[in-house]
Design an enzyme around this catalytic site. Structure first.
Site, PDB file in Angstrom:
ATOM      1  N   HIS A  32      -7.476  -0.487   5.772  1.00 17.38           N
ATOM      2  CA  HIS A  32      -6.389   0.382   6.249  1.00 17.38           C
ATOM      3  C   HIS A  32      -6.188   1.503   5.232  1.00 17.38           C
ATOM      4  O   HIS A  32      -6.158   2.685   5.581  1.00 17.38           O
ATOM      5  CB  HIS A  32      -5.123  -0.448   6.420  1.00 17.38           C
ATOM      6  CG  HIS A  32      -3.930   0.331   6.884  1.00 17.38           C
ATOM      7  ND1 HIS A  32      -3.858   0.889   8.139  1.00 17.38           N
ATOM      8  CD2 HIS A  32      -2.761   0.640   6.261  1.00 17.38           C
ATOM      9  CE1 HIS A  32      -2.687   1.513   8.277  1.00 17.38           C
ATOM     10  NE2 HIS A  32      -2.010   1.374   7.149  1.00 17.38           N
ATOM     11  N   ASP A  41       6.040   4.836   4.905  1.00 18.81           N
ATOM     12  CA  ASP A  41       6.944   3.893   5.575  1.00 18.81           C
ATOM     13  C   ASP A  41       6.975   2.540   4.875  1.00 18.81           C
ATOM     14  O   ASP A  41       7.731   1.653   5.262  1.00 18.81           O
ATOM     15  CB  ASP A  41       6.591   3.737   7.063  1.00 18.81           C
ATOM     16  CG  ASP A  41       5.215   3.147   7.302  1.00 18.81           C
ATOM     17  OD1 ASP A  41       4.269   3.477   6.549  1.00 18.81           O
ATOM     18  OD2 ASP A  41       5.058   2.353   8.258  1.00 18.81           O
ATOM     19  N   HIS A  42       6.181   2.396   3.802  1.00 24.63           N
ATOM     20  CA  HIS A  42       6.188   1.179   2.980  1.00 24.63           C
ATOM     21  C   HIS A  42       6.697   1.441   1.561  1.00 24.63           C
ATOM     22  O   HIS A  42       6.961   0.499   0.830  1.00 24.63           O
ATOM     23  CB  HIS A  42       4.780   0.580   2.915  1.00 24.63           C
ATOM     24  CG  HIS A  42       4.290   0.078   4.232  1.00 24.63           C
ATOM     25  ND1 HIS A  42       4.144  -1.258   4.519  1.00 24.63           N
ATOM     26  CD2 HIS A  42       3.926   0.734   5.357  1.00 24.63           C
ATOM     27  CE1 HIS A  42       3.710  -1.407   5.762  1.00 24.63           C
ATOM     28  NE2 HIS A  42       3.572  -0.199   6.291  1.00 24.63           N
ATOM     29  N   HIS A  93       0.842  -1.200   0.000  1.00 22.92           N
ATOM     30  CA  HIS A  93       0.000   0.000   0.000  1.00 22.92           C
ATOM     31  C   HIS A  93       0.876   1.248   0.000  1.00 22.92           C
ATOM     32  O   HIS A  93       2.091   1.160   0.112  1.00 22.92           O
ATOM     33  CB  HIS A  93      -0.973   0.003   1.181  1.00 22.92           C
ATOM     34  CG  HIS A  93      -0.346   0.108   2.527  1.00 22.92           C
ATOM     35  ND1 HIS A  93       0.410  -0.903   3.083  1.00 22.92           N
ATOM     36  CD2 HIS A  93      -0.346   1.107   3.457  1.00 22.92           C
ATOM     37  CE1 HIS A  93       0.822  -0.538   4.285  1.00 22.92           C
ATOM     38  NE2 HIS A  93       0.383   0.680   4.530  1.00 22.92           N
ATOM     39  N   HIS A 114       4.934  -4.671  11.136  1.00 20.11           N
ATOM     40  CA  HIS A 114       5.306  -3.922  12.336  1.00 20.11           C
ATOM     41  C   HIS A 114       5.420  -4.845  13.542  1.00 20.11           C
ATOM     42  O   HIS A 114       4.721  -5.872  13.625  1.00 20.11           O
ATOM     43  CB  HIS A 114       4.271  -2.837  12.660  1.00 20.11           C
ATOM     44  CG  HIS A 114       4.244  -1.709  11.683  1.00 20.11           C
ATOM     45  ND1 HIS A 114       5.053  -0.605  11.794  1.00 20.11           N
ATOM     46  CD2 HIS A 114       3.490  -1.516  10.568  1.00 20.11           C
ATOM     47  CE1 HIS A 114       4.799   0.228  10.797  1.00 20.11           C
ATOM     48  NE2 HIS A 114       3.858  -0.309  10.038  1.00 20.11           N
ATOM     49  N   HIS A 126       1.412   4.011   1.935  1.00 14.94           N
ATOM     50  CA  HIS A 126       1.987   4.789   3.043  1.00 14.94           C
ATOM     51  C   HIS A 126       3.514   4.859   2.925  1.00 14.94           C
ATOM     52  O   HIS A 126       4.162   3.889   2.542  1.00 14.94           O
ATOM     53  CB  HIS A 126       1.557   4.198   4.379  1.00 14.94           C
ATOM     54  CG  HIS A 126       0.133   4.507   4.716  1.00 14.94           C
ATOM     55  ND1 HIS A 126      -0.588   3.839   5.675  1.00 14.94           N
ATOM     56  CD2 HIS A 126      -0.730   5.436   4.207  1.00 14.94           C
ATOM     57  CE1 HIS A 126      -1.819   4.322   5.741  1.00 14.94           C
ATOM     58  NE2 HIS A 126      -1.927   5.287   4.867  1.00 14.94           N
ATOM     59  N   ASP A 185      -0.158  -3.752   6.466  1.00 14.58           N
ATOM     60  CA  ASP A 185      -0.755  -3.221   7.685  1.00 14.58           C
ATOM     61  C   ASP A 185      -2.225  -3.600   7.833  1.00 14.58           C
ATOM     62  O   ASP A 185      -2.953  -2.966   8.604  1.00 14.58           O
ATOM     63  CB  ASP A 185      -0.635  -1.694   7.712  1.00 14.58           C
ATOM     64  CG  ASP A 185       0.782  -1.210   7.971  1.00 14.58           C
ATOM     65  OD1 ASP A 185       1.664  -2.058   8.219  1.00 14.58           O
ATOM     66  OD2 ASP A 185       1.012   0.008   7.921  1.00 14.58           O
TER      67      ASP A 185
END
Length: 257
Positions: A110, A58-59, A54, A169, A56, A131
């Protein structure tokens, strides 16, 4: 061809998953390019593929830099993302590495574009779920609604109990602490908490987990169970029995736990 999966720690609590055979590699959700480049250099690996679940940061934050370094690298990700060189849709099958195929599962909630990657080509089935599903928990709903998220989690929960769940995570202790508030009488959950504490005290990862363990202990996969519905009803001060409504109550509860 034999592949192994190992974690690359990133940021405060992210895991970037490395899949390799000692020569070539793929990484999953590389938010930080530096830690990936360091690992590839240390292990003398060539990056040939990136899996993205996805959008975001941090990905995705390391994708462009990694592709500049490894220009033959192919990015597999949601069709909504410009970074995706292979646009992945629900039900697609993609060969990420030679002999390693993944089925794409759309799992909105999410984010609306969230996808998961499931493979039965390794000795044990594997799932990279970003996530959407966490060990003992699930992601927040930033874009989707409770019905979407609950249906996405049930889709993942329908996979084989032997599936190894690789989430993104290290949230497990916090998730299990909340799970015990929802299901204080769940003995399997109490045992899992002790096991997770021991792993963290030894500075070891609590993931991957088995899907069978998630089904037995993760309250967000147990919204049809009477004890979870009872806790949700007490929290809502109203009778809650529908799985999506149960999920909505306990997800809001977790947001403020």
């Amino acid at each position: 061809m034999d592949y192994t999966i190992s974690p690359i720690a990133a940021f405060d609590d992210n895991y970037i998953w490395l899949i390799d055979n000692g020569e070539i590699a793929a990484v999953v959700d590389p938010g930080d390019p530096k830690v990936v480049l360091d690992r590839l250099e240390t292990d003398s690996l060539k990056l040939v593929a990136i899996i993205n679940t996805h959008h975001h940061f941090d990905h995705t934050g390391g994708i462009s830099e990694l592709c500049e370094k490894y220009q033959d690298c192919v990015v597999f990700g949601p069709e909504s993302q410009e970074l995706s060189q292979v646009a992945c849709r629900d039900g697609d099958s993609v060969e990420v590495l030679p002999g390693l195929n993944f089925k794409i599962l759309e799992v909105p909630g999410h984010t609306l574009d969230h996808i998961a990657f499931h493979s039965s080509d390794m000795a044990t089935p594997v799932l990279f779920c970003g996530d959407t599903l966490f060990a003992g928990g699930c992601g927040r709903m930033f874009e989707g609604n409770p019905e979407q998220m609950q249906q996405s989690l049930e889709k993942l929960a329908s996979l084989s109990g032997q599936t190894l769940v690789y989430c993104a995570h290290e949230y497990t202790l916090g998730n299990l602490n909340f799970a015990l508030a929802v299901e204080p009488g769940n003995s399997a959950l109490a045992e899992r908490m002790e096991d997770a504490k021991a792993l963290r005290e030894a500075q070891q990862a609590t993931v991957p987990s088995l899907m069978s363990l998630e089904r037995a202990t993760n309250p967000f996969l147990r919204c049809r169970e009477s004890e979870v519905q009872k806790s949700a009803s007490q929290r809502a001060k109203n009778i809650v029995s529908n799985p999506a409504e149960t999920f909505a109550v306990i997800r809001k509860w977790k947001d403020n736990f």
